[in-house]
Scaffold this motif. Sequence first.
Motif, PDB file in Angstrom:
ATOM      1  N   VAL A 250      65.531  52.047  41.594  1.00  0.00           N
ATOM      2  CA  VAL A 250      66.384  52.641  40.556  1.00  0.00           C
ATOM      3  C   VAL A 250      66.945  51.527  39.664  1.00  0.00           C
ATOM      4  CG1 VAL A 250      68.380  54.104  40.056  1.00  0.00           C
ATOM      5  CG2 VAL A 250      67.097  54.447  42.179  1.00  0.00           C
ATOM      6  N   ILE A 252      69.588  51.061  36.520  1.00  0.00           N
ATOM      7  CA  ILE A 252      70.638  51.749  35.766  1.00  0.00           C
ATOM      8  C   ILE A 252      71.037  50.874  34.584  1.00  0.00           C
ATOM      9  CG2 ILE A 252      72.910  52.851  35.893  1.00  0.00           C
ATOM     10  CD1 ILE A 252      72.522  53.163  38.903  1.00  0.00           C
ATOM     11  N   SER A 269      60.212  49.918  36.562  1.00  0.00           N
ATOM     12  CA  SER A 269      61.098  50.380  37.630  1.00  0.00           C
ATOM     13  C   SER A 269      60.717  51.823  37.968  1.00  0.00           C
ATOM     14  CB  SER A 269      62.560  50.344  37.167  1.00  0.00           C
ATOM     15  OG  SER A 269      62.905  49.056  36.726  1.00  0.00           O
ATOM     16  N   LYS A 270      60.915  52.208  39.260  1.00  0.00           N
ATOM     17  CA  LYS A 270      60.434  53.547  39.655  1.00  0.00           C
ATOM     18  C   LYS A 270      61.223  54.658  38.969  1.00  0.00           C
ATOM     19  CE  LYS A 270      58.291  52.376  44.002  1.00  0.00           C
ATOM     20  NZ  LYS A 270      59.075  51.410  44.795  1.00  0.00           N
ATOM     21  N   TYR A 271      62.531  54.486  38.879  1.00  0.00           N
ATOM     22  CA  TYR A 271      63.357  55.531  38.261  1.00  0.00           C
ATOM     23  C   TYR A 271      64.386  54.846  37.375  1.00  0.00           C
ATOM     24  CZ  TYR A 271      65.537  60.089  37.788  1.00  0.00           C
ATOM     25  OH  TYR A 271      66.003  61.276  37.277  1.00  0.00           O
ATOM     26  N   ILE A 272      64.463  55.264  36.116  1.00  0.00           N
ATOM     27  CA  ILE A 272      65.369  54.604  35.176  1.00  0.00           C
ATOM     28  C   ILE A 272      66.461  55.576  34.718  1.00  0.00           C
ATOM     29  CG2 ILE A 272      65.561  53.456  32.921  1.00  0.00           C
ATOM     30  CD1 ILE A 272      62.607  52.543  33.362  1.00  0.00           C
ATOM     31  N   ILE A 273      67.693  55.164  34.919  1.00  0.00           N
ATOM     32  CA  ILE A 273      68.841  55.936  34.444  1.00  0.00           C
ATOM     33  C   ILE A 273      69.485  55.135  33.318  1.00  0.00           C
ATOM     34  CG2 ILE A 273      71.120  56.895  35.052  1.00  0.00           C
ATOM     35  CD1 ILE A 273      70.142  57.105  37.958  1.00  0.00           C
ATOM     36  N   PHE A 284      66.322  55.597  25.860  1.00  0.00           N
ATOM     37  CA  PHE A 284      66.098  56.963  26.345  1.00  0.00           C
ATOM     38  C   PHE A 284      64.611  57.332  26.368  1.00  0.00           C
ATOM     39  CE2 PHE A 284      70.659  57.823  24.906  1.00  0.00           C
ATOM     40  CZ  PHE A 284      71.153  57.777  26.203  1.00  0.00           C
ATOM     41  N   GLN A 285      63.819  56.635  25.538  1.00  0.00           N
ATOM     42  CA  GLN A 285      62.385  56.954  25.515  1.00  0.00           C
ATOM     43  C   GLN A 285      61.673  56.534  26.793  1.00  0.00           C
ATOM     44  OE1 GLN A 285      60.915  55.128  21.948  1.00  0.00           O
ATOM     45  NE2 GLN A 285      62.283  56.370  20.692  1.00  0.00           N
ATOM     46  N   ILE A 286      62.283  55.633  27.541  1.00  0.00           N
ATOM     47  CA  ILE A 286      61.618  55.209  28.774  1.00  0.00           C
ATOM     48  C   ILE A 286      62.447  55.575  30.002  1.00  0.00           C
ATOM     49  CG2 ILE A 286      60.298  53.341  27.706  1.00  0.00           C
ATOM     50  CD1 ILE A 286      62.459  51.485  29.170  1.00  0.00           C
ATOM     51  N   SER A 287      63.510  56.364  29.814  1.00  0.00           N
ATOM     52  CA  SER A 287      64.312  56.696  30.986  1.00  0.00           C
ATOM     53  C   SER A 287      63.916  58.030  31.589  1.00  0.00           C
ATOM     54  CB  SER A 287      65.817  56.735  30.693  1.00  0.00           C
ATOM     55  OG  SER A 287      66.097  56.412  29.403  1.00  0.00           O
ATOM     56  N   ASP A 288      64.123  58.138  32.891  1.00  0.00           N
ATOM     57  CA  ASP A 288      63.897  59.394  33.581  1.00  0.00           C
ATOM     58  C   ASP A 288      65.126  60.285  33.450  1.00  0.00           C
ATOM     59  OD1 ASP A 288      61.283  58.778  35.179  1.00  0.00           O
ATOM     60  OD2 ASP A 288      62.547  57.008  35.371  1.00  0.00           O
ATOM     61  N   LEU A 289      66.280  59.646  33.442  1.00  0.00           N
ATOM     62  CA  LEU A 289      67.527  60.392  33.262  1.00  0.00           C
ATOM     63  C   LEU A 289      68.390  59.645  32.252  1.00  0.00           C
ATOM     64  CD1 LEU A 289      69.586  62.588  34.037  1.00  0.00           C
ATOM     65  CD2 LEU A 289      70.309  61.143  35.951  1.00  0.00           C
ATOM     66  N   GLY A 290      68.687  60.312  31.148  1.00  0.00           N
ATOM     67  CA  GLY A 290      69.521  59.686  30.128  1.00  0.00           C
ATOM     68  C   GLY A 290      70.833  60.444  29.988  1.00  0.00           C
ATOM     69  N   ILE A 291      71.919  59.716  29.962  1.00  0.00           N
ATOM     70  CA  ILE A 291      73.217  60.360  29.775  1.00  0.00           C
ATOM     71  C   ILE A 291      73.832  59.785  28.498  1.00  0.00           C
ATOM     72  CG2 ILE A 291      75.501  60.812  30.763  1.00  0.00           C
ATOM     73  CD1 ILE A 291      73.482  61.875  32.666  1.00  0.00           C
TER      74      ILE A 291
END
Lengths: 306, 249
Positions: A250, A252, A269-273, A284-291
């Motif tokens: 992960v 962040i 990275s496996k999961y991008i926040i 945000f174009q490469i994130s799995d979860l964007g806030i």
Amino acid sequence: MKTLIIGEVVEGKLSSGTLEIIAKSQELGLEFEVATVGTEESPNIGSESFKNTYLKCNETQLSLGSVANTLKTMVDEQSISLIMAPSTYVGRDLIAFLSVDFSSSQVSNVINFSIEEGNVITSNSINGGESEYNSKITSDKKFLLIRPKSFEEVQVELSNTNYETIEINSEDPEVFDIFIEEKTGPQLEDSKIVVSAGRGMVDSSNLSLVEDLASKLNAAIGGTRAIVDAGWMPYSQQVGQTGKTVKPDVYIALGISGATQHQVGMKDSKYIIAINKDEEAPIFQISDLGIVADTLSIVPKITENL
Amino acid sequence: MKIAVCAKQIPDPALDITYSEGLVSRPDEQVLDDTDRYGIEVALQLKEKFDAEVTVISMGKMGTEKGIQQALQMGPDKALVLEDDSLSGSNSLMTANVLSELSKKVEADITIFGTESTDGYSGVIPQQVSRMLGLPCISYIKAVDIADTVSLTRQTSTGSEKVQMPSNCVLSVTAGGVEPRYPNFKDIMAAKSKPVEKISLSDIEFSAVQNIEFIDIKDVSTTKQGEKIVDEGEGFQVIIDKLKELKAI
Ligand SMILES: Cc1cc2nc3c(=O)[nH]c(=O)nc-3n(C[C@H](O)[C@H](O)[C@H](O)COP(=O)(O)OP(=O)(O)OC[C@H]3O[C@@H](n4cnc5c(N)ncnc54)[C@H](O)[C@@H]3O)c2cc1C
């Protein structure tokens, strides 16, 4: 193809960059040996599965020019044609020196290579990692600088035997005031979670929010070049094209715009926040979860509720 | 003391780099690579202390020479540049060959670079030039302390170390080590009358050859169709839930 891998000692053992190149060389069935550069006493760099020569330098001298002379002799005497090093400070200097000695330009930022009909075909990362440049090396000697984390590390037992040591003695410029950055907590290269800060943390004093979150998550802390240049964080924590490459489970990103030069160091990275107040931020174009949020208000809330 | 400082002209970094036949497409108007501003700043600080003569050296397509002017505006005395069509697509060693010859032409005691260019970032040219010139290379300088002697702080993988600057050497300066100066209006006007000498490949000893054959360029840019949420107070919980789901906590 006779191959020489230029390795480095980090904390008493072969660096991960070196172990990655060894793994790839084994996979390709290359006839290789290793020459490892370092200053430590009897490090754990020997293995039964490959030949290693330890080029031991004096810590108080800038002796890479002399190391290159020794490597040149090895390449000549053993008719080595492929010479590789991890793309680190030491590796870049040594490959550069040798490429001049053998009048063969290196390929930098190599992320993959293959041998086809006796030729070395390389893929190197260009345009901040957005494209791959494929080329063939046409000279007898082939020099590659390999980007760390391009291959999985080989798993081998390492010991402080099974290698020969050559002391490098030279008249090179003297080094003084050696400063070793203290390493505390999880390290960027091997941590499962990385929390990285960018200019969107607004002020260096807010980095304590990042530290609090990282410590709750047992995560390593990284940063963008913008904040490293601003002196918020030491260079050893910079993630990206001119810093480290990380591949945690992960990642962040806090207040990071997501410039290609940053992405190249973290996008695998496996999961991008990502947290960013700008809805259009490229991260945000490469994130799995964007806030879409203000870092200063959301980061402490995450920490408190963990 | 004579100093050569390298300045590369690059396409406007705010625009995407484009390639044709494996080469970076270079418009007529290119700008100074910001990376070089750090090297130029170090050169100028040395000039102020030791009354050195500073020459900007550059190779490549010159075009409108905007980038060369930007370098001169910071304060160097003059420029020596080399342009030759046969050099387009040069590998690192060909570039280093030209730059080391330019350094010799200006009889530089010290030759200064940034650590890597923004468009090519091979990251080896300063070291190659030093080897060609037979001089020590002090690479990755992140701080400079100029007194009667000059102490240079190098970035290393574990921290830093200091080296006394030898009287003849090649330096590479990382971004952020020094604060590059901004030229004012007077500097900008003054740069226009500074000499920019142009020489050609036949004026130097050039022996480097091309050994990298271009095959192709593949686009590997990734975009994910990730989730995006505008935080209305519950954003922190979404993140925590996700971390739990991923078994990260
Ligand atoms: C040759 C070269 C090499 C480079 N190498 C690297 C490298 O290795 N690593 C690297 O990181 N960069 C590198 N860069 C620099 C890179 O181009 C970017 O400039 C840098 O990554 C930007 O850092 P940043 O995201 O922190 O800052 P910015 O681009 O300024 O982004 C800040 C972000 O924070 C957001 N923000 C602001 N305030 C808030 C808030 N209160 N809450 C939430 N969000 C907020 C903004 O919307 C913005 O998206 C390199 C550049 C060059 C030319």
